[in-house]
Design an enzyme around this catalytic site. Structure first.
Site, mmCIF file in Angstrom:
data_model
loop_
_atom_site.group_PDB
_atom_site.id
_atom_site.type_symbol
_atom_site.label_atom_id
_atom_site.label_comp_id
_atom_site.label_asym_id
_atom_site.label_seq_id
_atom_site.Cartn_x
_atom_site.Cartn_y
_atom_site.Cartn_z
ATOM 1 N N HIS A 24 0.847 -1.206 0.000
ATOM 2 C CA HIS A 24 0.000 0.000 0.000
ATOM 3 C C HIS A 24 0.880 1.254 0.000
ATOM 4 O O HIS A 24 0.608 2.215 -0.711
ATOM 5 C CB HIS A 24 -0.878 0.052 1.257
ATOM 6 C CG HIS A 24 -1.926 -1.015 1.348
ATOM 7 N ND1 HIS A 24 -2.056 -1.845 2.438
ATOM 8 C CD2 HIS A 24 -2.913 -1.373 0.479
ATOM 9 C CE1 HIS A 24 -3.084 -2.654 2.248
ATOM 10 N NE2 HIS A 24 -3.616 -2.400 1.060
ATOM 11 N N LYS A 48 -16.162 -7.959 5.446
ATOM 12 C CA LYS A 48 -15.339 -8.862 6.245
ATOM 13 C C LYS A 48 -15.132 -8.275 7.642
ATOM 14 O O LYS A 48 -15.187 -7.058 7.823
ATOM 15 C CB LYS A 48 -14.008 -9.088 5.531
ATOM 16 C CG LYS A 48 -13.447 -7.831 4.870
ATOM 17 C CD LYS A 48 -12.500 -8.124 3.744
ATOM 18 C CE LYS A 48 -12.167 -6.824 2.997
ATOM 19 N NZ LYS A 48 -11.390 -6.980 1.824
ATOM 20 N N ARG A 97 -1.981 -5.950 -8.589
ATOM 21 C CA ARG A 97 -0.731 -6.692 -8.374
ATOM 22 C C ARG A 97 -0.519 -7.744 -9.449
ATOM 23 O O ARG A 97 0.553 -7.893 -9.995
ATOM 24 C CB ARG A 97 -0.748 -7.384 -6.993
ATOM 25 C CG ARG A 97 -0.715 -6.424 -5.844
ATOM 26 C CD ARG A 97 -1.169 -7.088 -4.586
ATOM 27 N NE ARG A 97 -2.557 -7.516 -4.706
ATOM 28 C CZ ARG A 97 -3.296 -7.940 -3.711
ATOM 29 N NH1 ARG A 97 -2.792 -8.036 -2.508
ATOM 30 N NH2 ARG A 97 -4.547 -8.296 -3.897
ATOM 31 N N SER A 135 -2.863 -7.784 2.759
ATOM 32 C CA SER A 135 -3.159 -7.654 4.197
ATOM 33 C C SER A 135 -3.612 -9.010 4.751
ATOM 34 O O SER A 135 -3.289 -9.372 5.876
ATOM 35 C CB SER A 135 -4.268 -6.632 4.429
ATOM 36 O OG SER A 135 -3.862 -5.363 4.000
HETATM 37 O O1 PNS Z 1 -9.056 -2.919 0.239
HETATM 38 P P1 PNS Z 1 -10.311 -3.441 -0.379
HETATM 39 O O2 PNS Z 1 -11.059 -4.303 0.625
HETATM 40 O O3 PNS Z 1 -10.086 -4.135 -1.681
HETATM 41 O O4 PNS Z 1 -11.246 -2.147 -0.677
HETATM 42 C C1 PNS Z 1 -12.528 -2.294 -1.245
HETATM 43 C C2 PNS Z 1 -13.299 -0.964 -1.135
HETATM 44 C C3 PNS Z 1 -13.446 -0.532 0.328
HETATM 45 C C4 PNS Z 1 -12.563 0.111 -1.881
HETATM 46 C C5 PNS Z 1 -14.709 -1.195 -1.803
HETATM 47 O O5 PNS Z 1 -15.338 -2.272 -1.204
HETATM 48 C C6 PNS Z 1 -15.595 0.044 -1.719
HETATM 49 O O6 PNS Z 1 -15.428 0.964 -2.469
HETATM 50 N N1 PNS Z 1 -16.541 0.054 -0.746
HETATM 51 C C7 PNS Z 1 -17.441 1.177 -0.534
HETATM 52 C C8 PNS Z 1 -18.875 0.847 -0.923
HETATM 53 C C9 PNS Z 1 -19.089 1.047 -2.416
HETATM 54 O O7 PNS Z 1 -18.987 2.128 -2.958
HETATM 55 N N2 PNS Z 1 -19.398 -0.073 -3.089
HETATM 56 C C10 PNS Z 1 -19.596 -0.108 -4.527
HETATM 57 C C11 PNS Z 1 -18.301 -0.467 -5.226
HETATM 58 S S1 PNS Z 1 -18.573 -0.761 -6.923
#
Ligand code: PNS
Length: 172
Positions: A24, A48, A97, A135
């Site tokens: 990150h 999660k 990645r 993570s």
């Molecule tokens: O680190 P991660 O878990 O891959 O992050 C995922 C995250 C938090 C960026 C994604 O789940 C998100 O944007 N959540 C917010 C809710 C939202 O807007 N959902 C629609 C996404 S298309």
């Protein structure tokens, strides 16, 4: 003709950051280099069950991004695109990645574009050295006593150890 707009570009780097890893950080460095302002946005509500609560995740990010003047750490709830719009952001930064990340990221980027076509998702690749790092694996390693020192910043290493020993004490 398009209306004149602010030339400075704010990008949002959203994620769970449970916890922040060197991968990150590599991406934050790259993002801070090309965007005028980068907001590292920690998602409060995750599907999660996180190991670290949102305050802990934010504290670690603030500590490790302290030296970047154009990087800010924040927390968001609800739809990412609502948050990005409220912040006046023009881009969402995400890391890819390996090919395995692509499908999920593409789906999310296209859905986000549907919600807000004015905000672009920008993908960047972390250094190859971090292409295997996540993570989830860091947490698993820490739980099983594996070496995480070279995968996360020192403050995260300390917090991981404390968290694991706290959990182990509780379960005895
Ligand atoms: O680190 P991660 O878990 O891959 O992050 C995922 C995250 C938090 C960026 C994604 O789940 C998100 O944007 N959540 C917010 C809710 C939202 O807007 N959902 C629609 C996404 S298309």
């Amino acid at each position: 003709m398009n209306p004149p707009r602010d030339k400075s570009v704010t990008a949002i780097y959203p994620g769970s950051f449970d916890p922040v890893t060197n991968g990150h950080l590599d991406l934050i460095a790259r993002g801070a280099n090309i965007f005028d302002k980068l907001i590292v946005a920690v998602a409060r509500n995750l599907d999660k069950d996180p190991l670290f609560d949102v305050k802990e995740r934010t504290e670690m990010l603030e500590a490790v991004t302290f030296d970047w003047e154009n990087v800010e750490v924040d927390v968001f709830d609800g739809l990412l695109m609502d948050y990005a719009r409220a912040k006046g952001a023009r881009a969402i930064l995400r890391g890819i990645r390996a090919v395995s990340d692509y499908e999920y990221e593409l789906q999310m980027a296209l859905m986000n574009r549907k919600i807000e076509p004015q905000i672009e998702t920008v993908f960047m690749m972390p250094a190859e050295a971090y292409s295997y790092l996540s993570s989830r694996l860091v947490k698993e390693l820490a739980r099983l006593g594996g070496p995480v020192k070279c995968l996360v910043p020192p403050i995260v290493d300390e917090r991981l150890r404390a968290k694991v020993s706290q959990k182990q004490t509780r379960s005895h």
